[in-house]
Every structure is written in structure tokens, then in C-alpha cells.
Write a protein that holds these residues in place. Structure first.
Motif, PDB file in Angstrom:
ATOM      1  N   VAL A  32      14.474  -9.961 -20.048  1.00 26.84           N
ATOM      2  CA  VAL A  32      13.104  -9.607 -19.669  1.00 26.84           C
ATOM      3  C   VAL A  32      12.601 -10.537 -18.566  1.00 26.84           C
ATOM      4  N   ALA A  33      12.885 -11.809 -18.676  1.00 28.53           N
ATOM      5  CA  ALA A  33      12.467 -12.762 -17.650  1.00 28.53           C
ATOM      6  C   ALA A  33      13.140 -12.463 -16.314  1.00 28.53           C
ATOM      7  N   MET A  34      14.414 -12.101 -16.332  1.00 27.57           N
ATOM      8  CA  MET A  34      15.118 -11.766 -15.097  1.00 27.57           C
ATOM      9  C   MET A  34      14.547 -10.512 -14.453  1.00 27.57           C
ATOM     10  N   VAL A  35      14.204  -9.515 -15.257  1.00 25.19           N
ATOM     11  CA  VAL A  35      13.620  -8.285 -14.717  1.00 25.19           C
ATOM     12  C   VAL A  35      12.259  -8.586 -14.085  1.00 25.19           C
ATOM     13  N   LEU A  36      11.442  -9.368 -14.751  1.00 23.54           N
ATOM     14  CA  LEU A  36      10.136  -9.726 -14.189  1.00 23.54           C
ATOM     15  C   LEU A  36      10.299 -10.529 -12.896  1.00 23.54           C
ATOM     16  N   LEU A  37      11.233 -11.431 -12.863  1.00 19.65           N
ATOM     17  CA  LEU A  37      11.492 -12.214 -11.664  1.00 19.65           C
ATOM     18  C   LEU A  37      11.987 -11.316 -10.518  1.00 19.65           C
ATOM     19  N   ALA A  38      12.857 -10.368 -10.837  1.00 16.04           N
ATOM     20  CA  ALA A  38      13.374  -9.459  -9.806  1.00 16.04           C
ATOM     21  C   ALA A  38      12.256  -8.607  -9.216  1.00 16.04           C
ATOM     22  N   VAL A  39      11.351  -8.126 -10.052  1.00 12.88           N
ATOM     23  CA  VAL A  39      10.230  -7.315  -9.556  1.00 12.88           C
ATOM     24  C   VAL A  39       9.337  -8.165  -8.645  1.00 12.88           C
ATOM     25  N   ALA A  40       9.028  -9.372  -9.056  1.00 17.51           N
ATOM     26  CA  ALA A  40       8.159 -10.239  -8.255  1.00 17.51           C
ATOM     27  C   ALA A  40       8.827 -10.626  -6.932  1.00 17.51           C
ATOM     28  N   VAL A  41      10.098 -10.971  -6.971  1.00 15.79           N
ATOM     29  CA  VAL A  41      10.789 -11.390  -5.751  1.00 15.79           C
ATOM     30  C   VAL A  41      10.971 -10.217  -4.786  1.00 15.79           C
ATOM     31  N   SER A  42      11.253  -9.026  -5.311  1.00 17.10           N
ATOM     32  CA  SER A  42      11.437  -7.885  -4.406  1.00 17.10           C
ATOM     33  C   SER A  42      10.124  -7.496  -3.734  1.00 17.10           C
ATOM     34  N   SER A  43       9.000  -7.602  -4.427  1.00 21.20           N
ATOM     35  CA  SER A  43       7.724  -7.304  -3.771  1.00 21.20           C
ATOM     36  C   SER A  43       7.384  -8.384  -2.738  1.00 21.20           C
ATOM     37  N   LEU A  44       7.715  -9.628  -3.003  1.00 18.09           N
ATOM     38  CA  LEU A  44       7.499 -10.687  -2.033  1.00 18.09           C
ATOM     39  C   LEU A  44       8.439 -10.549  -0.834  1.00 18.09           C
ATOM     40  N   ALA A  45       9.633 -10.066  -1.062  1.00 17.23           N
ATOM     41  CA  ALA A  45      10.578  -9.870   0.045  1.00 17.23           C
ATOM     42  C   ALA A  45      10.038  -8.817   1.009  1.00 17.23           C
ATOM     43  N   GLY A  46       9.462  -7.749   0.496  1.00 18.99           N
ATOM     44  CA  GLY A  46       8.854  -6.742   1.360  1.00 18.99           C
ATOM     45  C   GLY A  46       7.709  -7.307   2.163  1.00 18.99           C
ATOM     46  N   LEU A  47       6.911  -8.151   1.546  1.00 26.74           N
ATOM     47  CA  LEU A  47       5.793  -8.785   2.238  1.00 26.74           C
ATOM     48  C   LEU A  47       6.283  -9.731   3.334  1.00 26.74           C
ATOM     49  N   VAL A  48       7.306 -10.519   3.043  1.00 27.37           N
ATOM     50  CA  VAL A  48       7.856 -11.447   4.027  1.00 27.37           C
ATOM     51  C   VAL A  48       8.448 -10.675   5.204  1.00 27.37           C
ATOM     52  N   TYR A  49       9.137  -9.577   4.943  1.00 23.45           N
ATOM     53  CA  TYR A  49       9.702  -8.750   6.009  1.00 23.45           C
ATOM     54  C   TYR A  49       8.599  -8.196   6.902  1.00 23.45           C
ATOM     55  N   SER A  50       7.543  -7.694   6.288  1.00 25.42           N
ATOM     56  CA  SER A  50       6.420  -7.135   7.055  1.00 25.42           C
ATOM     57  C   SER A  50       5.758  -8.202   7.922  1.00 25.42           C
ATOM     58  N   VAL A  51       5.537  -9.373   7.381  1.00 24.44           N
ATOM     59  CA  VAL A  51       4.897 -10.453   8.132  1.00 24.44           C
ATOM     60  C   VAL A  51       5.793 -10.929   9.274  1.00 24.44           C
TER      61      VAL A  51
END
Length: 150
Positions: A32-51
Motif C-alpha cells: 500500500v505504501a509503494m502504491v501511494l508513493l508511485a501515485v504521488a511520484v508520477s503526478s509530480l513527474a508530470g508537473l516537473v515535465y510541464s515546468v
């Protein structure tokens, strides 16, 4: 006071909190912790790419505006008669902003008005080309002491 339903050893172990009753719980918690971390990191990766894409575009626009301003200032600063009518193309492949600048000069009114168009086309296709157009006019008199000149 401890209440147990039976005399079984399993019921007393669960109530007393022995580690044998929690064998699979740690694994589920990690998943569960890994899934939550993956969701948070993937949304941040999209933000970093956009910026980062926005930053690259902004820096390209700044270089392009600088090149356009440099060319307009150069053409505004030289004498009217020194601006040749026709098309000139320059390629710049060194430095941080490789580009091609094209200068189109036409003379709609002979010896009075020159229409100038500058086009900057970056070599990097992720940047868009840009254009600036302006008009240069010749002063009524180019000879200060001439009273009969138009």
C-alpha cells in the motif's frame, strides 16, 4: 480481566499480541505504501515535465526576442542609404541560440520609404520562428544647409 471463548491456544495468542498473528500484515502495508508513493511520484513527474518544457520555451523566446531587438537596433542605427534593398540571409550556428535570420527590404516609395521585415527561424524545431516588420523613412533634407532641397 481477560476473556477467551475457548481454551484454544490461538485465541490467547491473538489477544496477547504475539507476532505470529501478524505474518502477512507487514507485506500488505509495504505494498500500500509503494502504491501511494508511485501515485504521488508520477503526478509530480508530470508537473516537473510541464515546468521544464515551459522553462525551455521561455528561454528560447528570450533569445529570439534578443536577436530580433539586436537586428532592429542595428537597422535603425545605420544611415538610410546604407540599407540595401533585397533579401539577406544569415545563419548563426555558434552560441546558445542557433538560428537563421532573414532580412527583407523593399522600397515602396523610392528614396523616401523602406519597408523592412526581419524573420528569425531557430534551428531547434521546438522553438517557433518570429517576425518583426517596421518602416524606415528618409529625412526631408539630408543636407542641413540646403534650403532648396526637398
Amino acid at each position: 480481566m481477560r476473556i477467551s471463548i475457548g481454551n484454544s491456544r490461538r485465541a490467547s495468542e491473538v489477544v496477547s499480541g504475539s507476532p505470529e498473528g501478524r505474518k502477512g500484515f507487514v507485506l500488505v502495508e509495504v505494498i500500500v505504501a509503494m502504491v501511494l508513493l508511485a501515485v504521488a511520484v508520477s503526478s509530480l513527474a508530470g508537473l516537473v515535465y510541464s515546468v521544464s518544457r515551459s522553462g525551455i520555451k521561455t528561454s528560447g523566446d528570450a533569445y529570439k526576442n534578443g536577436v530580433l531587438m539586436q537586428e532592429v537596433n542595428r537597422l535603425e542605427g545605420i544611415p538610410y542609404d546604407s540599407i540595401a534593398v533585397g533579401t539577406q540571409t544569415y545563419s548563426v550556428s555558434t552560441g546558445t541560440y542557433a538560428h537563421t535570420r532573414s532580412i527583407f527590404v523593399s522600397e515602396p516609395v523610392v528614396q523616401r520609404v523602406k519597408s523592412i521585415k526581419v524573420v528569425v527561424t531557430p534551428i531547434n524545431t521546438s522553438f517557433k520562428p518570429d517576425t518583426v516588420a517596421f518602416v524606415r523613412t528618409k529625412a526631408k533634407t539630408s543636407k542641413v544647409l540646403c534650403t532648396s532641397c526637398q
